[in-house]
Design an enzyme around this catalytic site. Sequence first.
Site, short mmCIF file in Angstrom:
data_model
loop_
_atom_site.label_atom_id
_atom_site.label_comp_id
_atom_site.label_asym_id
_atom_site.label_seq_id
_atom_site.Cartn_x
_atom_site.Cartn_y
_atom_site.Cartn_z
CG ASP A 72 -2.05 1.07 0.95
OD1 ASP A 72 -2.53 1.21 -0.04
OD2 ASP A 72 -2.40 1.77 1.91
N GLY A 151 -1.03 8.78 -11.26
CA GLY A 151 -1.17 9.34 -10.01
C GLY A 151 -0.75 10.68 -9.75
#
Length: 194
Positions: A72, A151
Amino acid sequence: MTMKKKIVFATNNAHKLEEVAAILGDSFEVLSLREIGCDADIPETADSFAGNALQKAQYVKEHYGYDCFADDSGLEVDALDGAPGIYSARYSGGGSEANMDKLLHNLTGKSERGAQFRTVIALLIGEETQLFEGIVRGVITEARRGEGGFGYDPIFVPDGYELTFAELGAEVKNRISHRAKAVELLAQYLNERK
């Protein structure tokens, strides 16, 4: 001829899989969720990167029985008390463009633009649980620059560089990124453990 050890990376992101398989080398066969028949939307409800990574890895280990690792990651901005953090992917409720818009808006008028990308990898192998962390420090630009990456890459300049991740290109980014650093630690650990 020795058999390659199979290990599952709890992702279906082809780019991440390629990157990790290249770093792990020939000792391991890295399988995606799709390759083990897992199409579940694995929950990420923890309040930390480590918690979310562990949650994903535990799900695979419990339901499929494979040794597994999961990651993550996100962007932590100093002037925003670490936000967007674990909410990086869903910061605005829209996609990457909306996330960047919101972040740049929230930094309007702030001179402190320090930030870091952080990745935590959780590995469940045999009876062991290990965590590996990679961080890359940098600054948030005033506006998007570059066409590459994904992103927040077009608004993040890593320390020691003048170009954003989007301008640096995949080869450089993959060598210096937060994920690359965490995966290097994972690879070291796995190769020492063989």
